[in-house]
Design an enzyme around this catalytic site. Structure first.
Site, PDB file in Angstrom:
ATOM      1  CD  GLU A   1      -0.627   0.616  -2.103  1.00 17.53           C
ATOM      2  OE1 GLU A   1      -1.705   0.796  -2.700  1.00 17.53           O
ATOM      3  OE2 GLU A   1      -0.301   1.260  -1.101  1.00 17.53           O
TER       4      GLU A   1
ATOM      5  CE  LYS B   1       5.911   8.949  -4.525  1.00 18.45           C
ATOM      6  NZ  LYS B   1       5.472   9.913  -5.566  1.00 18.45           N
TER       7      LYS B   1
ATOM      8  NE  ARG C   1      -1.955  10.036  -0.626  1.00 20.96           N
ATOM      9  CZ  ARG C   1      -1.176  10.044   0.451  1.00 20.96           C
ATOM     10  NH1 ARG C   1       0.038  10.577   0.386  1.00 20.96           N
ATOM     11  NH2 ARG C   1      -1.599   9.501   1.578  1.00 20.96           N
TER      12      ARG C   1
ATOM     13  CE  LYS D   1       9.122  10.831  -0.341  1.00 20.84           C
ATOM     14  NZ  LYS D   1       8.506  12.140  -0.689  1.00 20.84           N
TER      15      LYS D   1
END
Length: 544
Positions: A237, A239, A244, A407
């Site tokens: 996905e 970022k 968040r 990440k």
């Protein structure tokens, strides 16, 4: 009695002077073990930022010291020290009296019941009774913003280690508890069952990711195993560059939490109003542009940290959540299910929500590591920081479990800039110039001049901080309150290599640009200031 307040003061003082995270944990655990109820509970509330003492504001403290000290002398002292509580604690006149101040709990409870007119006399009396460290601790307690290098999360970790409990168990009940937390400490000490507050829409501890390439291995071609990323194993996905959040709605209660469990619902009533569901979503809080795209982080900053938000702000900076995951669907807890199943549930769930306030994070095709790397380095939007990689079979596990989520951020931008201004820091840095404003060259009137483009206060070692502080003191040419202007021209000055995550246009800044997450990457003692970068170099990096 005096010992209880002094123990709290000593705790704060030692926390400021202890750089080690584990050292801070040990200090808090020792305090929780030694201090009685309810003192330790009020101390905990102060450490987590959840203790609010009405009637005591910085303006009142200024008024108290103004009655006891020449205003000009105090202004110079405050300018030198850089922190209101520390300055007042040092310059408060007179010797300590024989009276002993009450314990921390009595101070909190007395102030909570005092009127605005009574509070100044109470505070002045306690300041007379305390030593310098005690005065500083009292003022920090009353005005908030301890600035001692302890986050609410770290305080909760200290509680977990103190009671040999899982920190996620503490986080899940935290919003149903309040100072002085006596039921919490009773459970931590195995004197009672775990508190079970009836919390509607509770916070559920978030799942975090590891860097795909550890910081220590960046630049090492052997640090990344291409075989790790396969389409049958991992989903990818984008970022996005927001914050968040967790959106939780249950039994008529609607809350938006940050990743650390702070409730920010009242700052985003436009999003809360659209939470007409029963469940818990994980996602990124963003602001939408007029054409429906994701706005730069600077637009989101206009909405953050506000006690109230106007109708105009909601219209010009409409917030929404780009959803990543679903934790709860009605009364069903989905966290134990694999990500593939949760993703299917999320797609169905979001389809029934307001598209203006909730949308679905798109998946990025996974073919091979080279294609993903190319996507990471050239994302479709400047508001994308990189990629998130998640194992299809991963359960939603609180904390940062290994091997499940990664990440993979874009490489930071680098620019060589010249140090222009410096300001003292706070806490243990209050004696050092540690907040640095830097600039780049631009043409003006046929000559080059420096224009500020950012400010950074981390990225350097303690030894480098001392070197920078010494340079500021030796090269100050002007003073503007607590700010010092230093020598910065084509012949003399310091070049700082600054790393940052992105740029955006900003009419509020003289240069016309604003940096995202600037930090000092290294000090270029070897580079002449004349060879620092130009504003045109940064402007060329702006998104079209």
């Amino acid at each position: 009695m005096y010992g209880l307040m002094q123990a709290f003061a000593d705790l704060l003082d030692r926390l400021v002077l202890t750089p080690s995270r584990n050292g801070k944990l040990r200090l808090m655990m020792a305090y929780f073990a030694a201090a009685p109820d309810p003192d330790r509970g009020y101390a905990l509330g102060a450490l987590t930022g959840d203790l609010d003492i009405p009637g005591v504001k910085p303006a009142m403290i200024r008024d108290l010291i103004a009655d006891r000290m020449d205003a000009g002398l105090f202004a110079m002292s405050y300018d030198y020290v850089g922190d209101l509580a520390e300055t007042v604690s040092l310059v408060w006149p007179g010797d300590r009296r024989a009276n002993r101040p009450p314990p921390l709990s009595d101070i909190v409870e007395t102030l909570s019941g005092a009127s605005r007119a009574e509070a100044p006399g109470l505070v002045a009396g306690w300041l007379d009774d305390l030593d310098t460290t005690g005065r500083w601790a009292l003022l920090k307690l009353m005005t908030g913003g301890l600035r001692i290098g302890v986050s609410a999360r770290l305080a909760k970790l200290a509680l977990a280690q103190f009671g040999e409990k899982d920190v996620t168990d503490i986080e899940e009940i935290w919003h149903g508890l309040a100072s002085p937390y006596e039921s919490l400490f009773a459970w931590l000490e195995d004197r009672a069952e775990k508190p079970a507050p009836d919390i509607a829409a509770p916070f559920r501890p978030v799942m975090l990711a590891h860097p795909l390439v550890p910081k220590a291995d960046r630049g090492n071609p052997d640090a990344l195993d291409p075989a790790l990323i396969r389409p049958d194993t991992f989903a990818a996905e984008w970022k996005f560059d927001g914050i968040r959040v967790q959106a939780s709605a249950e039994r008529g209660t609607r809350r938006i939490y940050t990743r650390t469990g702070d409730d920010i619902s009242r700052t985003f009533p436009d999003v809360v109003a659209a939470m007409d569901f029963e469940g818990t979503l994980d996602g990124e809080l963003l602001v939408r542009t007029t054409d429906g795209a994701v706005a730069p982080f600077n637009a989101l900053q206009q909405r953050l940290n506000r006690k109230t938000v106007s109708k105009r702000q909601m219209e010009t900076h409409p917030a929404f959540i780009r959803t990543y995951d679903i934790l709860q669907d009605g009364g069903t807890d989905l966290r134990a299910r694999p990500f593939r199943a949760r993703r299917q549930s999320l797609e169905a769930f979001v389809a029934g929500l307001s598209p203006a306030r909730f949308d679905l994070s798109p998946l990025v095709p996974v073919t091979d590591i080279a294609a993903l790397d190319a996507a990471r380095l050239a994302p479709p939007s400047p508001e994308i920081e990189g990629l998130m990689l998640k194992r299809w079979d991963s359960a939603y596990v609180a904390g940062r479990p290994k091997g499940l989520w990664y990440k993979w951020k874009r490489d930071p931008y680098l620019v060589d800039a010249v140090l222009m201004y410096a300001q003292r820091g706070h806490g243990k840095r209050s004696s050092f110039y540690s907040d640095f404003t830097f600039g780049v060259w631009r043409a003006a009137g046929g000559e080059d001049e420096l224009t500020p483009v950012g400010k950074a206060y981390f990225g350097f070692t303690d030894a480098e901080l001392k070197q920078l502080d010494a340079f500021v003191r030796a090269n100050t040419i002007e003073r503007f309150g607590p700010v010092r202007s230093v020598t910065a021209n084509k012949e003399t000055g310091i070049v700082l290599e600054v790393a940052f995550e992105g740029l955006q246009r900003s009419p509020r800044h003289k240069s016309g640009i604003a940096m995202r997450f600037p930090r000092i990457n290294r000090i270029r003692w070897d580079k002449p200031t004349a060879e620092a970068d130009r504003l045109e170099t940064l402007v060329a990096l702006l998104p079209d």
